[in-house]
Design a protein around this motif. Sequence first.
Motif, PDB file in Angstrom:
ATOM      1  N   UNK A 189       0.812  -1.212   0.000  1.00 40.84           N
ATOM      2  CA  UNK A 189       0.000   0.000   0.000  1.00 40.84           C
ATOM      3  C   UNK A 189       0.851   1.270   0.000  1.00 40.84           C
ATOM      4  N   UNK A 190       2.173   1.103  -0.008  1.00 43.02           N
ATOM      5  CA  UNK A 190       3.061   2.254  -0.012  1.00 43.02           C
ATOM      6  C   UNK A 190       3.359   2.802   1.376  1.00 43.02           C
ATOM      7  N   UNK A 191       2.916   2.109   2.439  1.00 46.36           N
ATOM      8  CA  UNK A 191       3.136   2.568   3.811  1.00 46.36           C
ATOM      9  C   UNK A 191       4.404   1.937   4.387  1.00 46.36           C
ATOM     10  N   UNK A 192       5.040   2.651   5.317  1.00 43.61           N
ATOM     11  CA  UNK A 192       6.239   2.146   5.977  1.00 43.61           C
ATOM     12  C   UNK A 192       5.788   1.361   7.207  1.00 43.61           C
ATOM     13  N   UNK A 193       5.917   0.038   7.137  1.00 49.23           N
ATOM     14  CA  UNK A 193       5.377  -0.814   8.207  1.00 49.23           C
ATOM     15  C   UNK A 193       6.319  -1.967   8.525  1.00 49.23           C
ATOM     16  N   UNK A 194       6.024  -2.616   9.636  1.00 47.59           N
ATOM     17  CA  UNK A 194       6.639  -3.890   9.974  1.00 47.59           C
ATOM     18  C   UNK A 194       5.564  -4.961   9.855  1.00 47.59           C
ATOM     19  N   UNK A 195       5.928  -6.111   9.318  1.00 41.95           N
ATOM     20  CA  UNK A 195       4.989  -7.222   9.149  1.00 41.95           C
ATOM     21  C   UNK A 195       5.045  -8.095  10.396  1.00 41.95           C
ATOM     22  N   UNK A 196       3.969  -8.114  11.154  1.00 44.08           N
ATOM     23  CA  UNK A 196       3.917  -8.829  12.423  1.00 44.08           C
ATOM     24  C   UNK A 196       3.119 -10.118  12.270  1.00 44.08           C
ATOM     25  N   UNK A 197       3.711 -11.236  12.675  1.00 47.67           N
ATOM     26  CA  UNK A 197       2.997 -12.511  12.684  1.00 47.67           C
ATOM     27  C   UNK A 197       2.358 -12.706  14.053  1.00 47.67           C
ATOM     28  N   UNK A 198       1.040 -12.894  14.071  1.00 46.13           N
ATOM     29  CA  UNK A 198       0.331 -13.130  15.315  1.00 46.13           C
ATOM     30  C   UNK A 198      -0.335 -14.499  15.295  1.00 46.13           C
ATOM     31  N   UNK A 199      -0.196 -15.241  16.376  1.00 46.09           N
ATOM     32  CA  UNK A 199      -0.818 -16.558  16.511  1.00 46.09           C
ATOM     33  C   UNK A 199      -1.666 -16.533  17.777  1.00 46.09           C
ATOM     34  N   UNK A 200      -2.945 -16.902  17.655  1.00 42.41           N
ATOM     35  CA  UNK A 200      -3.823 -16.823  18.832  1.00 42.41           C
ATOM     36  C   UNK A 200      -4.591 -18.114  19.046  1.00 42.41           C
ATOM     37  N   UNK A 201      -5.078 -18.287  20.246  1.00 39.65           N
ATOM     38  CA  UNK A 201      -5.861 -19.451  20.637  1.00 39.65           C
ATOM     39  C   UNK A 201      -7.335 -19.209  20.298  1.00 39.65           C
ATOM     40  N   UNK A 202      -8.164 -20.259  20.327  1.00 37.65           N
ATOM     41  CA  UNK A 202      -9.596 -20.076  20.047  1.00 37.65           C
ATOM     42  C   UNK A 202     -10.296 -19.087  20.975  1.00 37.65           C
ATOM     43  N   UNK A 203      -9.753 -18.870  22.183  1.00 38.74           N
ATOM     44  CA  UNK A 203     -10.390 -17.928  23.106  1.00 38.74           C
ATOM     45  C   UNK A 203      -9.822 -16.512  22.981  1.00 38.74           C
ATOM     46  N   UNK A 204      -9.024 -16.265  21.928  1.00 38.86           N
ATOM     47  CA  UNK A 204      -8.588 -14.902  21.642  1.00 38.86           C
ATOM     48  C   UNK A 204      -7.401 -14.404  22.433  1.00 38.86           C
ATOM     49  N   UNK A 205      -6.481 -15.293  22.823  1.00 38.55           N
ATOM     50  CA  UNK A 205      -5.249 -14.874  23.485  1.00 38.55           C
ATOM     51  C   UNK A 205      -4.056 -15.212  22.599  1.00 38.55           C
ATOM     52  N   UNK A 206      -3.044 -14.353  22.631  1.00 35.31           N
ATOM     53  CA  UNK A 206      -1.875 -14.566  21.788  1.00 35.31           C
ATOM     54  C   UNK A 206      -1.021 -15.711  22.321  1.00 35.31           C
ATOM     55  N   UNK A 207      -0.639 -16.595  21.405  1.00 40.15           N
ATOM     56  CA  UNK A 207       0.228 -17.734  21.711  1.00 40.15           C
ATOM     57  C   UNK A 207       1.670 -17.411  21.336  1.00 40.15           C
ATOM     58  N   UNK A 208       1.817 -16.700  20.231  1.00 40.45           N
ATOM     59  CA  UNK A 208       3.155 -16.392  19.709  1.00 40.45           C
ATOM     60  C   UNK A 208       3.063 -15.111  18.888  1.00 40.45           C
ATOM     61  N   UNK A 209       4.105 -14.284  18.983  1.00 43.75           N
ATOM     62  CA  UNK A 209       4.168 -13.039  18.216  1.00 43.75           C
ATOM     63  C   UNK A 209       5.592 -12.877  17.694  1.00 43.75           C
ATOM     64  N   UNK A 210       5.715 -12.644  16.392  1.00 50.04           N
ATOM     65  CA  UNK A 210       7.028 -12.397  15.793  1.00 50.04           C
ATOM     66  C   UNK A 210       7.012 -11.017  15.146  1.00 50.04           C
TER      67      UNK A 210
END
Length: 322
Positions: A123-144
């Motif tokens: 989209x032309x924006x300056x960003x970092x690509x974040x990988x998010x992994x979450x459980x079925x109840x909506x809590x983060x398991x892993x973040x890169x």
Amino acid sequence: MNRATFDKLCLMLDVIGGLKPTKNMLVDEQVAMFLHILAHHLKNRVIRFYFGRSGETISRYFNLVLTSMMKLNRELLKKPEPIAEDSMDEKWRWFKHCLGALDGTHIKVKVPMADKARYRNRKGEITTNVLGVCSPDGQFIYVLTGWEGSAADGRVLRDAISRRNGLKVPQGQYYLVDAGYTNCEGFLAPFRGQRYHLSEWRDGRQPLTPRECFNMRHSSARNVIERCFGMLKLRWAILRSPSFYPAQVHNRVIIACCLLHNLIRRQGDDPLDIDIEALETNTNDMEIPYIQTIETSNAWANFRDTLANEMFVELMSHRGSM
């Protein structure tokens, strides 16, 4: 965040994170100042007015609290639990042994001029690509965090599973992913070229084929990661616009926001639950065989086809009995 959650956070930062009161500032003021910056994305000169502290003091204590937050990783990240065989959850019961869902999201960052080309996304924006992994109840398991905005989601995922302390997916278990990822062992993607997004199933539309049926149920379950990202950015303003901090610091801020998200979810009565409806290492780890590659296979494709057919047969049976 209510008062009870705030008090628990201060206690954890003290006992686990090593954050201590000083002669001039108690732990709760340090944490309050830190949370205020994350929630409102304010510059030091504004915080100086609110808290009556110097800019140097604010900067120093912000970094102290951020460092302590990183030590809560093991405590606050959710331990993955596979969907049980006897699960009655309407969204997840079809996905036995599934651990949750994952996706990538782009968060704007501040980088030197020489690095802007690498961080510029589609989209032309300056960003970092974040990988998010979450459980079925909506809590983060892993973040890169840390990958440039130009990096493809699949490349980020490959890096995550190849790291020594990265994303662990035991054989026989898997995560739900979107069509941008490869459908392979450990990562179950929807069928391409078929209706998928929840908005496409409104107004009483019903699937006409096994693949459409699979995509509808896959989308309904995988939507949990979209909700997590939505709540994360809604709660923390520092994730909605380019940060005043360099990318290295901002990457740690992103992780801190995810940890705080988990803490608030665990305490219950999340004030964003209503708002979001409007938005679309273990000691025995070495003994468990983990998935280490992302490769397509006939066995995994057959698994998805069989699951789609079973879903569609039940759907047609339910329609016939009405």
